[in-house]
Motif scaffolding. Sequence first.
Motif, PDB file in Angstrom:
ATOM      1  N   SER A  81       0.839  -1.207   0.000  1.00  0.00           N
ATOM      2  CA  SER A  81       0.000   0.000   0.000  1.00  0.00           C
ATOM      3  C   SER A  81       0.871   1.254   0.000  1.00  0.00           C
ATOM      4  N   ASN A  82       2.079   1.156   0.622  1.00  0.00           N
ATOM      5  CA  ASN A  82       2.978   2.318   0.637  1.00  0.00           C
ATOM      6  C   ASN A  82       3.440   2.711  -0.754  1.00  0.00           C
ATOM      7  N   ILE A  83       3.751   1.699  -1.558  1.00  0.00           N
ATOM      8  CA  ILE A  83       4.237   2.062  -2.898  1.00  0.00           C
ATOM      9  C   ILE A  83       3.080   2.215  -3.880  1.00  0.00           C
ATOM     10  N   GLY A  84       1.855   2.163  -3.367  1.00  0.00           N
ATOM     11  CA  GLY A  84       0.696   2.448  -4.206  1.00  0.00           C
ATOM     12  C   GLY A  84       0.313   1.337  -5.156  1.00  0.00           C
ATOM     13  N   MET A  85       0.519   0.112  -4.708  1.00  0.00           N
ATOM     14  CA  MET A  85       0.093  -1.047  -5.521  1.00  0.00           C
ATOM     15  C   MET A  85      -1.431  -1.107  -5.560  1.00  0.00           C
ATOM     16  N   PRO A  86      -2.014  -1.416  -6.734  1.00  0.00           N
ATOM     17  CA  PRO A  86      -3.480  -1.593  -6.725  1.00  0.00           C
ATOM     18  C   PRO A  86      -3.872  -2.759  -5.806  1.00  0.00           C
ATOM     19  N   TRP A  87      -5.069  -2.708  -5.191  1.00  0.00           N
ATOM     20  CA  TRP A  87      -5.461  -3.709  -4.195  1.00  0.00           C
ATOM     21  C   TRP A  87      -5.428  -5.116  -4.771  1.00  0.00           C
ATOM     22  N   TRP A  88      -5.814  -5.235  -6.058  1.00  0.00           N
ATOM     23  CA  TRP A  88      -5.896  -6.593  -6.624  1.00  0.00           C
ATOM     24  C   TRP A  88      -4.512  -7.196  -6.823  1.00  0.00           C
ATOM     25  N   LEU A  89      -3.534  -6.347  -7.141  1.00  0.00           N
ATOM     26  CA  LEU A  89      -2.188  -6.894  -7.355  1.00  0.00           C
ATOM     27  C   LEU A  89      -1.595  -7.343  -6.026  1.00  0.00           C
ATOM     28  N   SER A  90      -1.738  -6.514  -5.005  1.00  0.00           N
ATOM     29  CA  SER A  90      -1.183  -6.905  -3.706  1.00  0.00           C
ATOM     30  C   SER A  90      -1.952  -8.095  -3.148  1.00  0.00           C
ATOM     31  N   GLY A  91      -3.269  -8.148  -3.414  1.00  0.00           N
ATOM     32  CA  GLY A  91      -4.060  -9.297  -2.960  1.00  0.00           C
ATOM     33  C   GLY A  91      -3.576 -10.582  -3.628  1.00  0.00           C
ATOM     34  N   LEU A 126      -0.679 -11.200  -5.152  1.00  0.00           N
ATOM     35  CA  LEU A 126       0.716 -11.563  -4.861  1.00  0.00           C
ATOM     36  C   LEU A 126       0.914 -11.945  -3.397  1.00  0.00           C
ATOM     37  N   PHE A 127       0.407 -11.101  -2.492  1.00  0.00           N
ATOM     38  CA  PHE A 127       0.739 -11.306  -1.081  1.00  0.00           C
ATOM     39  C   PHE A 127      -0.265 -12.213  -0.378  1.00  0.00           C
ATOM     40  N   ASP A 128      -1.577 -11.997  -0.640  1.00  0.00           N
ATOM     41  CA  ASP A 128      -2.585 -12.819   0.041  1.00  0.00           C
ATOM     42  C   ASP A 128      -2.730 -14.175  -0.630  1.00  0.00           C
ATOM     43  N   GLY A 129      -2.568 -14.177  -1.945  1.00  0.00           N
ATOM     44  CA  GLY A 129      -2.721 -15.441  -2.654  1.00  0.00           C
ATOM     45  C   GLY A 129      -1.430 -16.226  -2.704  1.00  0.00           C
ATOM     46  N   VAL A 130      -0.520 -15.786  -3.582  1.00  0.00           N
ATOM     47  CA  VAL A 130       0.704 -16.542  -3.865  1.00  0.00           C
ATOM     48  C   VAL A 130       1.616 -16.665  -2.636  1.00  0.00           C
ATOM     49  N   TYR A 131       1.926 -15.544  -2.012  1.00  0.00           N
ATOM     50  CA  TYR A 131       2.891 -15.580  -0.906  1.00  0.00           C
ATOM     51  C   TYR A 131       2.376 -16.431   0.243  1.00  0.00           C
ATOM     52  N   LEU A 132       1.098 -16.229   0.598  1.00  0.00           N
ATOM     53  CA  LEU A 132       0.567 -16.917   1.771  1.00  0.00           C
ATOM     54  C   LEU A 132       0.547 -18.431   1.564  1.00  0.00           C
ATOM     55  N   ALA A 133       0.155 -18.870   0.373  1.00  0.00           N
ATOM     56  CA  ALA A 133       0.118 -20.315   0.109  1.00  0.00           C
ATOM     57  C   ALA A 133       1.517 -20.913   0.231  1.00  0.00           C
ATOM     58  N   ALA A 134       2.506 -20.230  -0.361  1.00  0.00           N
ATOM     59  CA  ALA A 134       3.873 -20.740  -0.303  1.00  0.00           C
ATOM     60  C   ALA A 134       4.375 -20.755   1.144  1.00  0.00           C
ATOM     61  N   ALA A 135       4.088 -19.670   1.883  1.00  0.00           N
ATOM     62  CA  ALA A 135       4.547 -19.580   3.266  1.00  0.00           C
ATOM     63  C   ALA A 135       3.914 -20.675   4.105  1.00  0.00           C
ATOM     64  N   VAL A 168       2.325 -22.123  -5.467  1.00  0.00           N
ATOM     65  CA  VAL A 168       2.225 -20.755  -5.965  1.00  0.00           C
ATOM     66  C   VAL A 168       0.994 -20.556  -6.863  1.00  0.00           C
ATOM     67  N   PRO A 169       0.835 -21.372  -7.921  1.00  0.00           N
ATOM     68  CA  PRO A 169      -0.389 -21.188  -8.720  1.00  0.00           C
ATOM     69  C   PRO A 169      -1.656 -21.450  -7.910  1.00  0.00           C
ATOM     70  N   ALA A 170      -1.589 -22.404  -6.955  1.00  0.00           N
ATOM     71  CA  ALA A 170      -2.783 -22.696  -6.150  1.00  0.00           C
ATOM     72  C   ALA A 170      -3.191 -21.466  -5.356  1.00  0.00           C
ATOM     73  N   GLY A 171      -2.206 -20.779  -4.781  1.00  0.00           N
ATOM     74  CA  GLY A 171      -2.499 -19.562  -4.026  1.00  0.00           C
ATOM     75  C   GLY A 171      -3.157 -18.520  -4.924  1.00  0.00           C
ATOM     76  N   ALA A 172      -2.613 -18.382  -6.132  1.00  0.00           N
ATOM     77  CA  ALA A 172      -3.177 -17.408  -7.064  1.00  0.00           C
ATOM     78  C   ALA A 172      -4.615 -17.766  -7.410  1.00  0.00           C
ATOM     79  N   VAL A 173      -4.847 -19.064  -7.709  1.00  0.00           N
ATOM     80  CA  VAL A 173      -6.203 -19.500  -8.073  1.00  0.00           C
ATOM     81  C   VAL A 173      -7.162 -19.245  -6.924  1.00  0.00           C
ATOM     82  N   THR A 174      -6.747 -19.602  -5.702  1.00  0.00           N
ATOM     83  CA  THR A 174      -7.614 -19.419  -4.547  1.00  0.00           C
ATOM     84  C   THR A 174      -8.049 -17.957  -4.431  1.00  0.00           C
ATOM     85  N   TRP A 175      -7.066 -17.102  -4.534  1.00  0.00           N
ATOM     86  CA  TRP A 175      -7.395 -15.689  -4.363  1.00  0.00           C
ATOM     87  C   TRP A 175      -8.307 -15.200  -5.480  1.00  0.00           C
ATOM     88  N   LEU A 176      -7.984 -15.626  -6.707  1.00  0.00           N
ATOM     89  CA  LEU A 176      -8.751 -15.150  -7.859  1.00  0.00           C
ATOM     90  C   LEU A 176     -10.209 -15.603  -7.803  1.00  0.00           C
TER      91      LEU A 176
END
Lengths: 343, 478
Positions: free
Chosen positions: B114-124, B126-135, B318-326
């Motif tokens: 949010s600091n660098i002004g990423m649109p909500w869907w991109l951060s969602g 990348l971070f909520d979908g892809v990153y979280l699943a991998a983590a 990684v793709p699973a996280g993306a699919v889940t979020w999408l």
Amino acid sequence: MVDPARALILAAAVSLLLVLVFWPGIGVLARWQRTRLNTRRILIEDALKHLYDYEYQQLTATHRSLAGALSISGDEAARLLEGLQSLELLRAQGEHLVLTDDGRAYALRVIRMHRLWERYLADETGVNETEWHHQAEVKEHQLTPEQADALAVRMGNPSYDPHGDPIPTATGEIPVKRGIALTKLQPYEHAEVVHIEDEPDVVYAQLVAQDIHPGIHIRMISIDKDKVQLEADGIENALAPIIAANVTVVPVDRTETIERHEATLADLPLGGSGRVVAISRACRGPQRRRMMDLGILPGTTITAEMRGIGGDPTAYMIRGATIALRMNQAKMIHIQRNEEKAG
Amino acid sequence: MTTVSGPNDDILIKAGNLRWKLGENFHDSLMESLYTEASRLADRAVTRTGAQQHFNWDRTLDQLLTGRWTGFPLMVALLMVVFWITIAGANVPSALIASLLIDTVHPMLQTFGSNIGMPWWLSGLLFDGVYLAAAWVVSVMLPPMAIFFPLFTLLEDFGYLPRVAFNLDHLFRKAGAHGKQALSMSMGYGCNAAGVIATRVIDSPRERLIAIITNNFSLCNGRWPTQILIATLYIGALAPPALGGLISASAVVAVALLGVAITFLTSWLLSRTMLKGEVSTFSLELPPYRPPQILRTLHTSLIDRTLLVLWRAVVFAVPAGAVTWLIANIPIGDQSIAQHVIALLNPFGMLVGLNGVILLAYIIAIPANEIVIPTVLMLTVLSSGAANYGEGAGVMFDLEDHRQYLAVFNAGGWTLLTAINLMLFSLLHNPCSTAIYTIYKETGSVKWTVVSTLLPIVMGLGLCFLVTQIWRLLGGAG
């Protein structure tokens, strides 16, 4: 919500239907495939095989023997023979049916594929030996000559099938029949088994069960009309004459005595040891190669070390390594007990 | 085809005729004499000395470890110790990694976005979908594997595992399988992908395929937590509180034992039907015992097994996280894709005593069993509107305490039947994509990969269906 009783009944009906359709061998699908396979081409090829087989054995084929061999009616056999004649694969000389050169070449091609496939099943798959013939009966009509040649090259151009029948070459050459029936062998004569008949099933299964295979060494002990008593690869064995007649042997001059295979590895008590005399002919293909890889060869000394909890497998000391073998494998290894160490 | 012509005719014809006289055993005799000659040369050149001392020590140990009365108890005890060390040892690092990757780094990434002004869907995405699943996959998977695999490799290095195979072979033989399948099964309790790789020790093609296809019936690391959670919430709760722990533990063990029974049954069926024609040989070397090389073992088991498997799991997560979020965030009409799919799957889900949410979660979570429960929670909140919980659409989460879990599950309409079926389905469903990919790599065959994937699903759905309908027929709720 779905009524549970109805759901269960429906599910049972659906699974029953699936079983009826897909069950191997007797399902609707298997039956349909069989009828589809039972085409005219297959009838022709089977007829040629029968005629060739009789010619090879110097018997006279008739339209009755053909009907019998193919399990078809006499009328059908007559029509089939007419068809063969119009294709110039066959000509009739009075009662005798004689293959033309084309007919013989065609028959040999089919036989080549059949025997190659049996060789392949025996050497490179785990298919049970009582199944070889039946699977080859189907496969012989499906392979193209090119595929058969490729298969032959891959297996190192084998010259005999696992029953001891010669495999015709790609050019259709085949040696003359050799050997005599086992029942013609006199007492005290030695011979090598060169062929066992793979039909009918009952006889073949009996021979397999009695451990009679091409390549084993026979010494006739006695023969009368009820029983053939013999020593097969050093093991005493008795066969009914009607079974023994399906075994072909080539007499050999043998004055020195054959080593007696009095026991198998499975007979060794724990701590006992023995010297390998031979690996049974029933053990072939990958199984046999594995045994040899482990160093189980004539002359190797093997000691039984420990028995598994259920009595099987048993661990043996073979050339300094401890190797566990199962009972059915140990039975394949013929040994001579080392008396001084047994106990 | 060769045509015979030219001046060499005679020789070729002669050779051709002689070939028939060789008989069918000539290859065999040739090989036999080669081997015999080789061993004769070896016997002449090699002198063996000093083997006697080792030999006796080995035999004493063997009598203990493979003895009629001592073999089984020692084996069970050793395996229990390995499992206990794994479970007890993995808790702390798992929690540490989770708090680091999920509770600390994840919010940091969101803030950064949010600091660098990423649109909500991109951060969602990348971070909520892809990153979280991998983590999630890393934190649940890494510690147990990093403990279990080295322990197992130590036992292997010491020479004990072949003795286990020797002890158990008579059971496996009756099922048409190889004693060494015991080893790949045990490895499967850590990770099925590693279990499938472990079947390499089985040198007989038929038995190896059996071991590969049935490995999925060993509950893996990613499924134990699901089993334990559901058993505690629903089955342990049936008993008085004092016995709750014992009852739920027994339920989990029962599911694991059911897996063992199904392994034997499937092995037996496969060896008599589909795999009848495959080559089968048996031999089992019992190597001499030797002190394990600890450093080398740690290195190989961490690099070859743990990291390899973990890397594959992350790649698939990684793709699973993306699919889940999408699917949770892209709407069609007034609902998200996820809600449409859940509504579509629900009637079938109810028929087998599960629900649309669970089925969808298992489809999304094909990459890793670890993310099944977080996905179920997220989807349940999404579809039932239990708004008190969760972190927003498409964000996987975990809960702190059992009452919260029950609240979410009950909002999703769960009953005791749902819980039982979920436990069964968790045992009997397709292998994760890492395992499927590994099966393909190991067998090199699409056919066996498909069989290994579909067989457990069909069995799982069939079993859940039977349990559900009989349960309802007998008047049970659900």
